[in-house]
Structures are given as C-alpha cells and as structure tokens.
Design an enzyme around this catalytic site. Structure first.
Site, PDB file in Angstrom:
ATOM      1  NE  ARG A   1     -52.748   8.342  22.772  1.00  0.00           N
ATOM      2  CZ  ARG A   1     -53.089   9.134  23.785  1.00  0.00           C
ATOM      3  NH1 ARG A   1     -54.095   9.999  23.643  1.00  0.00           N
ATOM      4  NH2 ARG A   1     -52.468   9.079  24.939  1.00  0.00           N
TER       5      ARG A   1
ATOM      6  CE  LYS B   1     -48.930  10.664  24.888  1.00  0.00           C
ATOM      7  NZ  LYS B   1     -48.824  12.087  25.169  1.00  0.00           N
TER       8      LYS B   1
ATOM      9  CD  GLU C   1     -53.392  18.900  21.563  1.00  0.00           C
ATOM     10  OE1 GLU C   1     -53.923  17.992  22.216  1.00  0.00           O
ATOM     11  OE2 GLU C   1     -52.548  18.695  20.669  1.00  0.00           O
TER      12      GLU C   1
HETATM   13  N1  PMP Z   1     -52.812  16.565  24.127  1.00  0.00           N
HETATM   14  C1  PMP Z   1     -51.492  16.357  24.204  1.00  0.00           C
HETATM   15  C2  PMP Z   1     -50.589  17.135  23.318  1.00  0.00           C
HETATM   16  C3  PMP Z   1     -50.965  15.434  25.128  1.00  0.00           C
HETATM   17  O1  PMP Z   1     -49.658  15.228  25.215  1.00  0.00           O
HETATM   18  C4  PMP Z   1     -51.863  14.746  25.985  1.00  0.00           C
HETATM   19  C5  PMP Z   1     -51.339  13.821  27.042  1.00  0.00           C
HETATM   20  N2  PMP Z   1     -50.890  12.636  26.547  1.00  0.00           N
HETATM   21  C6  PMP Z   1     -53.246  14.976  25.844  1.00  0.00           C
HETATM   22  C7  PMP Z   1     -53.678  15.894  24.908  1.00  0.00           C
HETATM   23  C8  PMP Z   1     -54.231  14.228  26.677  1.00  0.00           C
HETATM   24  O2  PMP Z   1     -54.308  12.901  26.233  1.00  0.00           O
HETATM   25  P1  PMP Z   1     -54.686  11.708  27.213  1.00  0.00           P
HETATM   26  O3  PMP Z   1     -56.026  12.014  27.786  1.00  0.00           O
HETATM   27  O4  PMP Z   1     -54.704  10.505  26.350  1.00  0.00           O
HETATM   28  O5  PMP Z   1     -53.634  11.652  28.265  1.00  0.00           O
END
Ligand code: PMP
Length: 288
Positions: A52, A151, A184
């Site tokens: 990622r 990200k 989200e």
């Molecule tokens: N959405 C956003 C905007 C985030 O910053 C995160 C945390 N990194 C997640 C979802 C959850 O992702 P992950 O399970 O990979 O931590």
C-alpha cells in the site's frame, strides 16, 4: 532510554531525528505514510502495508529510495531497538527538501522515517461498550481531488471531520462522500451487519482500503458469514442490526450509536463480537 528513530539508513536518537524546514512533506503535505502494528514481536500484514505504501508513493510519483525488503527490515529493527514486541509503527516518506514552490522536481533526498511507539488505543471503557459516532459535515475528499486511496501526508480532510466528532463528544466521526454515501471514519473503515450479512463500502465510495478491513472480510468468509461490498447511506447505518469500525490502531470496535440514534439494540452485537474475537486470535496467532 531515548527512543531510536530510523532515518534514511540508520537508527538515531529521537533528538537527532530531524527533517529540513524546506521539506515538502512539511511545506505541502507532499509525502506518504503507513501505520503498522506488531504483536508479540511480529508485524501484522507487513507485506500488505508495504504494498500500500508503494502504491501511495507511485500515485504521487514519489520514488521511495529503498527496496521494500530493506524498509521491512528497518521496521523490524526499529521495533527491536526500542524494545517493543507489541507496538505501533509509523513509516513516513517525505518528498524531501526543495525550493519554496510546489514543484516536486525541485526537491531532493526524500526522507524515509520509521518511528516505533506504544499503541494509543481508544479508552477501553468506550471500546467495550461500543462507540458513539456523529456524521461529520465535512465530506471525504472527492476521489478526483485527492484520492482517499492514497495514504498521503495531507490528512486535513480527516482532521476537520475528527474535530467535528470531538466537538460532539465522540472519538470518531462518520464521513460521507460527495454523493452522500457512507465512506469511512476519519481513520477507520466501517461495516454494518444486516440480517446476518456483513456489508462495507467499496473502494470507489472514496475510502482507504484498510488492511484491517481486508483481514475482517477474510475472517467473515472463513466463518461462513456472508460479506460483501455495497453502497451504504446513513439510512443503512440507522437501520442496521450492528455496526463496527476497523483500523490498525482500533482493531475491531463496535459502534452503538450514530447521530444520537441507537444502532440495533444499542449494545455490541453478536457478529461484531465474534469477528472481534477472531481478529484478536488472528493477530496473536503469529500469522504474517
Ligand atoms: N481509513 C483511513 C482514512 C485511515 O487513515 C485508516 C488507518 N490507516 C483506515 C481507514 C484503516 O486502515 P488500516 O486497517 O489499514 O489501518
């Protein structure tokens, strides 16, 4: 003992871990990051996090000056050097120092930073009872403006929504996309349970494809729980049997209220608790 931070090619004491004020990561949020977690000395889903990170970097035309193998080793070294078998790791790649203009071509030396720390959880009392959320008025970034799949170091969109959540007395907030669909939370993905079936917004709803989200979908499949991606609106959350959020730091956390309305019975639901237990077992099993 001072904390040790990995900077580019070696571990340095925290006080020496510095970036230039001309770094475009600081000046413009020009860079990418990852948040990972180690359990009992093992980084959970390291390969997926590295993939990622490289995808995020590629999306902003940033070349990470290191191989994924070397960065993976640096993550493990940083945890070990700080005596952390269980911990949270932040990997930051900045564009590097440049001139006072946006031009990424006029930067050099992208910085590779790895910080290991103890994990800061939501208060245990809140996670046990289930969280209350509010819907933020701040919409999740339009994918054509800044794709939520990247990200990036530019998290102000999420921070604006987080502030709204905090102003309403909540530790997380629900974000909708530009179409009014559920996207989200500010740092977590969202799931609902309806009629025994698990539903979560698809990537094209404008979300970060969470690694925890992926693991939970796999666990649901293995447990014979039907799980699918679906466009959701707040109506679907208000009328769901259960709701929960997922993230590296949060893991699997029940949600019992949205906008002052109880979801389901207003207590963590059975499928949520089952998947939460399965997730805890998975991360502690030593599986990569
Ligand atoms: N959405 C956003 C905007 C985030 O910053 C995160 C945390 N990194 C997640 C979802 C959850 O992702 P992950 O399970 O990979 O931590």
């Amino acid at each position: 003992m001072p904390r040790l931070v990995f900077m580019n090619d070696r571990l340095v004491p925290e006080a020496e871990a510095r970036v230039s004020v001309f770094d475009h990561g600081l000046l413009y949020g020009d860079g990418v990051f990852e948040g990972l977690r180690a359990y009992a000395g093992r980084v959970f889903r390291l390969r997926e996090h590295l993939q990622r990170l490289w995808a995020s970097a590629r999306a902003i035309c940033l070349e990470i000056p290191m191989t994924p193998e070397r960065l993976g080793a640096a993550i493990e070294e940083t945890l070990a050097a700080n005596g952390l078998a269980d911990g949270y790791v932040r990997v930051v790649i900045t564009r590097g120092a440049g001139s006072l203009g946006l031009d990424p071509a006029r930067t050099r030396d992208p910085q590779v930073i790895v910080i290991a720390d103890t994990i800061a959880l939501y208060p245990a009392e809140l996670t046990a009872k289930g969280l209350r959320l509010v819907t933020a008025a701040t919409q999740r970034s339009h994918p054509a403006a800044l794709s939520p799949r990247i990200k990036s170091l530019n998290y102000l969109n999420n921070i604006m929504a987080k502030l709204e959540g905090q102003q309403a007395g909540c530790v997380e907030a629900l974000m909708l996309n530009h179409k009014g669909e559920v996207a989200e939370c500010t740092a977590d993905n969202v799931f609902v349970v309806r009629g025994g079936r698990l539903l979560t917004p698809p990537p094209d709803a404008g979300i970060l494809e969470g690694i925890t989200r992926g693991a939970v979908m796999e666990l649901a499949l293995a447990a014979g729980i039907d799980c699918r991606e679906a466009t959701l609106t707040r109506h679907d959350l208000y009328t769901a049997d259960e709701c929960f959020i997922t993230g590296t730091a949060a893991e699997v956390v029940p949600v019992v209220e949205l906008d002052g309305r109880k979801i389901g019975t207003g207590t963590p639901g059975p499928i949520t608790l089952r998947l939460q237990a399965a997730f805890h077992a998975l991360v502690r099993s030593g599986a990569p």
